[in-house]
Design an enzyme around this catalytic site. Structure first.
Site, PDB file in Angstrom:
ATOM      1  N   GLU A 258       0.847  -1.240   0.186  1.00  0.00           N
ATOM      2  CA  GLU A 258       0.001  -0.114  -0.261  1.00  0.00           C
ATOM      3  C   GLU A 258       0.860   1.301  -0.031  1.00  0.00           C
ATOM      4  O   GLU A 258       1.808   1.271   1.149  1.00  0.00           O
ATOM      5  CB  GLU A 258      -0.885   0.023   1.346  1.00  0.00           C
ATOM      6  CG  GLU A 258      -1.936   1.108   1.193  1.00  0.00           C
ATOM      7  CD  GLU A 258      -1.646   2.229   2.267  1.00  0.00           C
ATOM      8  OE1 GLU A 258      -1.313   3.135   1.421  1.00  0.00           O
ATOM      9  OE2 GLU A 258      -1.698   2.186   3.018  1.00  0.00           O
ATOM     10  N   CYS A 297      -2.563   8.224   3.921  1.00  0.00           N
ATOM     11  CA  CYS A 297      -2.586   7.555   2.740  1.00  0.00           C
ATOM     12  C   CYS A 297      -3.765   7.811   1.944  1.00  0.00           C
ATOM     13  O   CYS A 297      -3.831   7.783   0.814  1.00  0.00           O
ATOM     14  CB  CYS A 297      -2.196   6.057   2.979  1.00  0.00           C
ATOM     15  SG  CYS A 297      -3.331   5.352   3.743  1.00  0.00           S
TER      16      CYS A 297
END
Length: 676
Positions: A258, A297
């Site tokens: 990720e 994020c």
């Protein structure tokens, strides 16, 4: 003041900082806070401890055992979360940010605990999909199953969520039955270390199930094999470096990533100033820019609005951002704290300068802004910075540069296709949000941008009161994204657990597959119990335990009485000529629900006993019509048992109705709750 000594937990021992230790500074003051790292860690011993001690202990537990373990861990963390709040302030996080990181992480662990009990068996094999019939007569079948990997999961986590980032990976890993070695980012590892200590001191985990590296991992990646998993969160550059490790490639080591994400938010063309959607859009963007000082994020990096509304969006955002109080995160008045370090501050300012090559900064001067209760020069503080890109079509850097802080860029679109094209230029994102009250707008974005996104968040006046927010990954839903975002899916309920299991196609007879999966399959051995199964407690029932009932004739009077009693006078049950014109029926036929009612009357034990409730049925199929004069009988078999509470469990029964010629007329699965 002496520095905090942040230790590693390796092969069952706490190892203090040593050779190669690094000093960590407070994000608020810039003063030295802690020391972490020890390049002399025996990583081979850690891997061996996980594989030889932790793995077998976890695999000996059922999925439900592991789910109960997760719940206990979450409860232990909940009881001491104030300690985590107190130490987290020095990362620059506010109390509101703690709720995202600490409470969010604990909540994620609770969800996986619940899903483990609700959606996975109280066994060691997870059945993935339905049985496949591979032969004409059903004596040779196929079933996909998932079993735990026999290796170790190495979690390399980012600095921004030292608790959530660990727990959202740890929960599915442990639920799968795989031990973990957690390596947090050094800048905030002191928070992770405390969380690990809390879990270990609760004495819930088997030995070897959890280890911690506070500092570097040395040559650990070069010692991994095909049964191991690397799960990474961080920059695309670091992900590429790790993913390209020849040893990982040669041994096909699973790599879950990720990484960078240029997330977007699209203001629908219907959302004019003054509408609930316009106000919601401004609120969401502002919150995503300032929560965790933009170090998320999932934060909104590109703000995409109709060209005619760009000025209104800019004005509304500037007015809202001007009210944000920046300062010491321990102060109640503070709404945005510091970045995690001065190094991160330098990186954000560098990336902001890159964005300034293609976009005008319209709010937030890093050279002149007010900080409450702290020194703006010494601490890692920056203001929210808003940019405007007048030409997103020719721009490049606004679509590939992520300033990982409170930085976002507004850009205009001509029509919805143009908005979708702009969003897709992010090259693959974790999330894009669409704020609209027009379902056709939402559908077009899903169809046009879905291939580039891990999640699409749609919000408007109807859902805004209960929505969780653009930037909130939920354990139930996929968290990850294609392309630049890394191609992984860390969350997504049981999907996340499967990263740490092997899917295997098992082929064999019904009996073999039933024994392997702990679920009875038609054609497998049937067991005759000592008494009617409805008189036997949950723990007394065996998979495959079966009864056959006596037959019952269905008469025309039965059909007509049921029709008039229920009001279901559909022509196939009442008009013989009309029924014959229907290609499915030979004439008047019995109601399907009449057959179900008769079936229950054939197999139910009426007296008080361990069956507490009928909670539903699944997979009902009517396979052949029943006419007046036909008879039916029932086969009732215990298919599966799932504990639910300390008082009762769910029994799934396979029910088959056959006629006088032994042809199947109906089949379904009945669910009951049975006392222990």
């Amino acid at each position: 003041m002496s520095l905090l000594q942040i230790s590693s937990f390796a092969a069952g021992e706490w190892i203090a900082p040593g050779e190669g230790a690094r000093t960590i500074a407070s994000a608020i003051t810039g003063n030295p806070l802690a020391s972490a790292g020890n390049s002399a860690l025996d990583v081979a011993a850690m891997l061996d401890h996980a594989r030889v001690t932790g793995g077998p202990a976890l695999r000996a537990m059922t999925f439900h055992d592991r789910a109960r373990m997760l719940k206990a861990l979450a409860q232990a963390l909940t009881a001491r979360k104030q300690e985590l709040y107190d130490i987290s302030f020095d990362t620059g996080a506010t109390q509101s940010d703690h709720l995202i990181d600490i409470d969010g992480g604990i909540g994620t662990m609770f969800v996986f605990a619940s899903k483990g009990r609700r959606e996975m068996p109280d066994g060691h094999v997870y059945l993935d999909g339905e049985v496949e019939q591979l032969s004409r007569n059903g004596t040779f079948l196929g079933q996909h199953v998932c079993t735990p990997l026999h290796g170790v999961a190495v979690h390399i986590n980012a600095f921004n969520f030292p608790v959530w980032g660990m727990l959202e990976k740890l929960a599915p890993t442990l639920l799968a039955g795989v031990p973990a070695i957690v390596k947090p980012a050094t800048n905030s590892c002191y928070v992770t270390e405390l969380a690990v200590r809390i879990m270990l001191e609760a004495d819930i985990l088997p030995k070897g199930a959890l280890q911690l590296v506070s500092g570097g991992i040395g040559d650990m990646l070069d010692r991994l094999g095909a049964q191991d998993v690397v799960s990474f969160t961080g920059s695309a550059d670091t992900a590429l470096k790790l993913r390209s490790n020849p040893h990982l490639l040669r041994n096909s080591v699973r790599f879950v990533a990720e990484q960078d994400s240029l997330n977007a938010s699209i203001l629908g063309p219907d959302a004019e100033p003054g509408t609930p959607e316009f106000d919601l859009f401004v609120k969401e963007v502002s919150r995503e820019m300032t929560a965790k000082a933009g170090q998320k994020c999932t934060a909104i990096r590109r703000i995409i609005a109709p060209e005619a509304r760009v000025e209104a969006v800019l004005d509304a955002l500037k007015a809202r951002l001007a009210k944000v109080v920046i300062g010491d995160p321990r102060r109640e008045e503070t709404r945005m704290g510091a970045l995690v370090s001065n190094g991160q501050k330098a990186d954000v300012l560098e990336k902001a300068d890159i964005l300034a090559q293609e976009a005008e900064r319209v709010f937030g001067n890093p050279e002149s802004f007010e900080v409450q209760g702290a020194d703006a020069e010494k601490g890692a503080f920056v203001p929210p910075m808003l940019f405007h890109c007048a030409d997103p079509d020719t721009a490049e850097r606004v679509h590939d540069t992520e300033a990982f802080g409170p930085v976002s860029t507004v850009m205009g679109y001509r029509d919805l296709d143009h908005a979708i094209a702009i969003a897709n230029r992010g090259g693959g994102s974790l999330v894009t949000s669409v704020i609209t009250h027009d379902p056709s707008v939402a559908r077009d974005v899903v169809m046009g941008a879905g291939a580039w996104l891990g999640r699409i968040y749609i919000n408007n006046r109807d859902s805004m009161k209960e929505s969780t927010g653009h930037g909130s990954p939920l354990p139930h839903m996929v968290h990850g994204g294609p392309g630049r975002a890394g191609g992984g899916e860390e969350l997504g309920g049981v999907r996340g657990v499967k990263h740490y299991m092997q899917r295997t196609a098992v082929q064999g007879s019904p009996e073999m597959l039933s024994q392997i999966g702990g679920t009875w399959i038609p054609g497998a051995k049937e067991i005759e119990g000592p008494a009617h199964p409805f008189t036997r407690k949950f723990g007394e029932l065996s998979i495959g335990e079966t009864i056959y009932t006596d037959p019952r004739e269905v008469t025309l009077d039965d059909i007509e009485h049921f029709a008039h009693f229920t009001g279901d006078t559909f022509y196939a049950h009442m008009d013989d000529d009309a029924a014959k014109r229907n290609p499915f029926f030979p004439g008047r036929v019995a109601h399907g629900y009449l057959l179900l009612s008769f079936a229950a009357g054939l197999f139910v034990e009426p007296n008080e006993g361990p069956v507490l409730a009928n909670t539903g049925l699944d997979g009902l199929r009517f396979m052949k019509p029943v006419s007046a004069g036909d008879s039916i009988k029932v086969r009732l078999t215990v298919k599966k048992k799932t504990p639910r509470t300390d008082e009762y469990g769910e029994v799934r029964w396979h029910v088959t109705l056959t006629n006088q010629d032994a042809d199947k007329v109906a089949e379904y699965e009945l669910l009951t709750m049975n006392a222990y």
